[in-house]
Motif scaffolding. Structure first.
Motif, PDB file in Angstrom:
ATOM      1  N   GLU A 230     -45.916  41.396 146.544  1.00  0.00           N
ATOM      2  CA  GLU A 230     -47.204  41.614 147.210  1.00  0.00           C
ATOM      3  C   GLU A 230     -48.271  41.918 146.168  1.00  0.00           C
ATOM      4  O   GLU A 230     -49.446  41.615 146.346  1.00  0.00           O
ATOM      5  CB  GLU A 230     -47.080  42.765 148.211  1.00  0.00           C
ATOM      6  N   THR A 231     -47.847  42.533 145.065  1.00  0.00           N
ATOM      7  CA  THR A 231     -48.714  42.787 143.910  1.00  0.00           C
ATOM      8  C   THR A 231     -48.042  42.154 142.697  1.00  0.00           C
ATOM      9  O   THR A 231     -46.939  41.628 142.808  1.00  0.00           O
ATOM     10  CB  THR A 231     -48.906  44.296 143.689  1.00  0.00           C
ATOM     11  N   GLY A 232     -48.678  42.229 141.538  1.00  0.00           N
ATOM     12  CA  GLY A 232     -48.102  41.576 140.360  1.00  0.00           C
ATOM     13  C   GLY A 232     -48.191  42.434 139.117  1.00  0.00           C
ATOM     14  O   GLY A 232     -48.898  42.080 138.172  1.00  0.00           O
ATOM     15  N   ARG A 233     -47.463  43.527 139.100  1.00  0.00           N
ATOM     16  CA  ARG A 233     -47.467  44.412 137.925  1.00  0.00           C
ATOM     17  C   ARG A 233     -46.433  43.964 136.898  1.00  0.00           C
ATOM     18  O   ARG A 233     -45.447  43.313 137.231  1.00  0.00           O
ATOM     19  CB  ARG A 233     -47.185  45.867 138.350  1.00  0.00           C
ATOM     20  N   THR A 234     -46.643  44.369 135.654  1.00  0.00           N
ATOM     21  CA  THR A 234     -45.702  44.056 134.583  1.00  0.00           C
ATOM     22  C   THR A 234     -44.311  44.578 134.925  1.00  0.00           C
ATOM     23  O   THR A 234     -44.161  45.742 135.291  1.00  0.00           O
ATOM     24  CB  THR A 234     -46.179  44.675 133.256  1.00  0.00           C
ATOM     25  N   HIS A 235     -43.299  43.703 134.832  1.00  0.00           N
ATOM     26  CA  HIS A 235     -41.895  44.050 135.094  1.00  0.00           C
ATOM     27  C   HIS A 235     -41.671  44.561 136.529  1.00  0.00           C
ATOM     28  O   HIS A 235     -40.698  45.273 136.782  1.00  0.00           O
ATOM     29  CB  HIS A 235     -41.392  45.124 134.111  1.00  0.00           C
ATOM     30  N   GLN A 236     -42.545  44.218 137.459  1.00  0.00           N
ATOM     31  CA  GLN A 236     -42.513  44.864 138.782  1.00  0.00           C
ATOM     32  C   GLN A 236     -41.150  44.811 139.464  1.00  0.00           C
ATOM     33  O   GLN A 236     -40.620  45.855 139.886  1.00  0.00           O
ATOM     34  CB  GLN A 236     -43.569  44.241 139.706  1.00  0.00           C
ATOM     35  N   ILE A 237     -40.569  43.629 139.613  1.00  0.00           N
ATOM     36  CA  ILE A 237     -39.278  43.533 140.307  1.00  0.00           C
ATOM     37  C   ILE A 237     -38.209  44.315 139.562  1.00  0.00           C
ATOM     38  O   ILE A 237     -37.422  45.055 140.169  1.00  0.00           O
ATOM     39  CB  ILE A 237     -38.872  42.056 140.465  1.00  0.00           C
ATOM     40  N   ARG A 238     -38.192  44.192 138.248  1.00  0.00           N
ATOM     41  CA  ARG A 238     -37.177  44.871 137.450  1.00  0.00           C
ATOM     42  C   ARG A 238     -37.291  46.387 137.591  1.00  0.00           C
ATOM     43  O   ARG A 238     -36.280  47.095 137.739  1.00  0.00           O
ATOM     44  CB  ARG A 238     -37.319  44.451 135.988  1.00  0.00           C
ATOM     45  N   VAL A 239     -38.521  46.890 137.562  1.00  0.00           N
ATOM     46  CA  VAL A 239     -38.742  48.337 137.682  1.00  0.00           C
ATOM     47  C   VAL A 239     -38.408  48.825 139.093  1.00  0.00           C
ATOM     48  O   VAL A 239     -37.747  49.854 139.277  1.00  0.00           O
ATOM     49  CB  VAL A 239     -40.198  48.700 137.320  1.00  0.00           C
ATOM     50  N   HIS A 240     -38.861  48.108 140.107  1.00  0.00           N
ATOM     51  CA  HIS A 240     -38.608  48.536 141.484  1.00  0.00           C
ATOM     52  C   HIS A 240     -37.123  48.515 141.829  1.00  0.00           C
ATOM     53  O   HIS A 240     -36.620  49.422 142.502  1.00  0.00           O
ATOM     54  CB  HIS A 240     -39.400  47.662 142.452  1.00  0.00           C
ATOM     55  N   MET A 241     -36.400  47.502 141.366  1.00  0.00           N
ATOM     56  CA  MET A 241     -34.966  47.460 141.647  1.00  0.00           C
ATOM     57  C   MET A 241     -34.226  48.587 140.915  1.00  0.00           C
ATOM     58  O   MET A 241     -33.322  49.216 141.472  1.00  0.00           O
ATOM     59  CB  MET A 241     -34.396  46.091 141.258  1.00  0.00           C
ATOM     60  N   ALA A 242     -34.621  48.849 139.676  1.00  0.00           N
ATOM     61  CA  ALA A 242     -34.019  49.971 138.948  1.00  0.00           C
ATOM     62  C   ALA A 242     -34.346  51.292 139.644  1.00  0.00           C
ATOM     63  O   ALA A 242     -33.503  52.203 139.721  1.00  0.00           O
ATOM     64  CB  ALA A 242     -34.520  49.989 137.508  1.00  0.00           C
ATOM     65  N   HIS A 243     -35.550  51.389 140.181  1.00  0.00           N
ATOM     66  CA  HIS A 243     -35.997  52.620 140.847  1.00  0.00           C
ATOM     67  C   HIS A 243     -35.136  52.946 142.069  1.00  0.00           C
ATOM     68  O   HIS A 243     -34.884  54.122 142.361  1.00  0.00           O
ATOM     69  CB  HIS A 243     -37.461  52.454 141.256  1.00  0.00           C
ATOM     70  N   ILE A 244     -34.683  51.922 142.791  1.00  0.00           N
ATOM     71  CA  ILE A 244     -33.858  52.181 143.983  1.00  0.00           C
ATOM     72  C   ILE A 244     -32.362  52.112 143.662  1.00  0.00           C
ATOM     73  O   ILE A 244     -31.521  52.076 144.559  1.00  0.00           O
ATOM     74  CB  ILE A 244     -34.209  51.221 145.142  1.00  0.00           C
ATOM     75  N   GLY A 245     -32.032  52.102 142.373  1.00  0.00           N
ATOM     76  CA  GLY A 245     -30.640  52.166 141.959  1.00  0.00           C
ATOM     77  C   GLY A 245     -29.915  50.844 141.904  1.00  0.00           C
ATOM     78  O   GLY A 245     -28.677  50.819 141.922  1.00  0.00           O
ATOM     79  N   HIS A 246     -30.653  49.735 141.818  1.00  0.00           N
ATOM     80  CA  HIS A 246     -30.030  48.416 141.792  1.00  0.00           C
ATOM     81  C   HIS A 246     -30.632  47.577 140.662  1.00  0.00           C
ATOM     82  O   HIS A 246     -31.393  46.627 140.898  1.00  0.00           O
ATOM     83  CB  HIS A 246     -30.213  47.715 143.129  1.00  0.00           C
ATOM     84  N   VAL A 247     -30.300  47.929 139.433  1.00  0.00           N
ATOM     85  CA  VAL A 247     -30.799  47.212 138.257  1.00  0.00           C
ATOM     86  C   VAL A 247     -30.378  45.736 138.340  1.00  0.00           C
ATOM     87  O   VAL A 247     -29.288  45.421 138.831  1.00  0.00           O
ATOM     88  CB  VAL A 247     -30.236  47.843 136.971  1.00  0.00           C
ATOM     89  N   LEU A 248     -31.227  44.848 137.887  1.00  0.00           N
ATOM     90  CA  LEU A 248     -30.863  43.431 137.865  1.00  0.00           C
ATOM     91  C   LEU A 248     -29.745  43.186 136.860  1.00  0.00           C
ATOM     92  O   LEU A 248     -29.756  43.732 135.745  1.00  0.00           O
ATOM     93  CB  LEU A 248     -32.077  42.570 137.512  1.00  0.00           C
ATOM     94  N   ALA A 249     -28.792  42.366 137.242  1.00  0.00           N
ATOM     95  CA  ALA A 249     -27.684  42.030 136.353  1.00  0.00           C
ATOM     96  C   ALA A 249     -28.225  41.459 135.049  1.00  0.00           C
ATOM     97  O   ALA A 249     -29.125  40.612 135.052  1.00  0.00           O
ATOM     98  CB  ALA A 249     -26.763  41.028 137.029  1.00  0.00           C
ATOM     99  N   GLY A 250     -27.681  41.955 133.944  1.00  0.00           N
ATOM    100  CA  GLY A 250     -28.045  41.436 132.630  1.00  0.00           C
ATOM    101  C   GLY A 250     -29.321  41.987 132.033  1.00  0.00           C
ATOM    102  O   GLY A 250     -29.644  41.664 130.895  1.00  0.00           O
ATOM    103  N   ASP A 251     -30.078  42.800 132.787  1.00  0.00           N
ATOM    104  CA  ASP A 251     -31.377  43.270 132.288  1.00  0.00           C
ATOM    105  C   ASP A 251     -31.178  44.159 131.065  1.00  0.00           C
ATOM    106  O   ASP A 251     -30.652  45.266 131.173  1.00  0.00           O
ATOM    107  CB  ASP A 251     -32.109  44.050 133.386  1.00  0.00           C
TER     108      ASP A 251
END
Length: 322
Positions: A230-251
């Motif tokens: 919905e927005t476009g911040r730097t590393h947004q998906i990576r940060v948000h997934m890590a924030h809810i305890g689900h880091v992206l595989a391989g990050d």
């Protein structure tokens, strides 16, 4: 080096009817057209005290043009023959499918060998467009769809559409852990104070950020997701997934090191260990064409490395379900 720059001048009969970018170039001839267009698009130019972010705006005798900008040393980037995977092209825009490992814009540690350098070689006229037409970016190790503006009017419209959240971007990702359902993450993002390479959820000084996600496929200890920005911040998906305890595989930045589930096969263990980038791919892009107004949509299937990771995770889940 940078310095604060404040300029002011009155439009004369000589500039009557000029476009704003032409008028500013005429009034302040010491500065390049490219730099002037960047100032206008960055809301640094005013006419009679009003910000005018449109380079094609007409000016009239007696109007006061003010420039309040940060003057950075101008860098000239070189054109390089780097192959682009072009999904769509017309006179106004390019849509490309960026591979993982390719940087979008030159910066510290990446002075060349980027999408920008490739664009300058493929379409030299794009040098006249600020940032060589780049409207939005993908991280180096994120693959997928990007739109590029070939003209200043197209870029102006696309930047405005992006800011108005009228461009839809969807991503395919493989995250660590098990999700029960989709959801929404709303958490401001700012620079990590302890590590300047990283971004982090930050309630003080962070920028508003919203990511939507839904479950596409469940594995034993991983989940394949479809996400929409919905927005476009730097590393947004990576940060948000890590924030809810689900880091992206391989990050490699946010802790997505290999964590094979109990009893995993050697095939799964080796595949996870060999996956050295975040499992993230920009798979769908939808926007209104900046000139024709036509609604357009493109899709890019996940690249082979992510498809293989999904295949091995699926086989592992099927085996243990038997």
């Amino acid at each position: 080096m940078s310095q604060q720059l404040k300029l002011s001048a009155e439009v004369t009969d000589e500039q009557l009817g000029f476009r704003l970018d032409q008028a500013v170039a005429s009034l302040f001839p010491d500065y390049s057209r490219t730099r002037i267009k960047e100032w206008i698009l960055a809301d640094m130019v005013k006419i009679d005290g009003e910000v005018i972010p449109r380079p094609r705006e007409k000016v009239y005798t007696g109007q006061i043009v003010d420039v309040d900008a940060i003057l950075e040393d101008e860098v000239v980037f070189k054109a390089q023959d780097i192959k682009l995977n072009i999904v769509y092209e017309d006179d106004d825009i390019l849509v490309i499918n960026k591979p993982a490992g390719l940087v979008v814009h030159p910066g510290a540690g990446n002075s060349d060998g980027t999408i920008l350098n490739a664009l300058l070689h493929y379409f030299p006229d794009i040098a006249e467009v600020p940032r060589a037409g780049i409207v939005h970016r993908l991280d180096k190790e994120t693959s997928g769809l990007m739109v590029i503006a070939k003209t200043v009017p197209a870029q102006t419209h696309l930047v405005a559409s992006l800011q108005a959240r009228e461009i839809t971007r969807e991503y395919d990702a493989i995250a660590m852990g098990c999700f029960t359902a989709g959801g929404r993450v709303e958490a401001a993002i700012g620079r990590d104070k302890a590590n300047r390479v990283k971004m982090a959820v930050s309630t003080i000084g962070g920028k508003h950020a919203v990511t939507h996600y839904r479950v596409a496929e469940k594995y034993r200890a991983h989940t394949r997701l479809r996400l929409r920005l919905e927005t476009g911040r730097t590393h947004q998906i990576r940060v948000h997934m890590a924030h809810i305890g689900h880091v992206l595989a391989g990050d490699p930045v946010y802790g997505g090191r290999p964590r094979p589930p109990k009893g995993a096969s050697e095939d799964l263990i080796s595949t996870l260990r060999a996956f050295k980038r975040q499992a993230l791919h920009a798979t769908m892009l939808r926007l209104e064409h900046p000139i024709t107004g036509e609604m357009m949509e493109w899709h890019a299937p996940v690249p082979e490395d992510m498809a293989e990771l999904a295949r091995v995770l699926r086989a592992d889940a099927v085996f243990f379900a038997q």
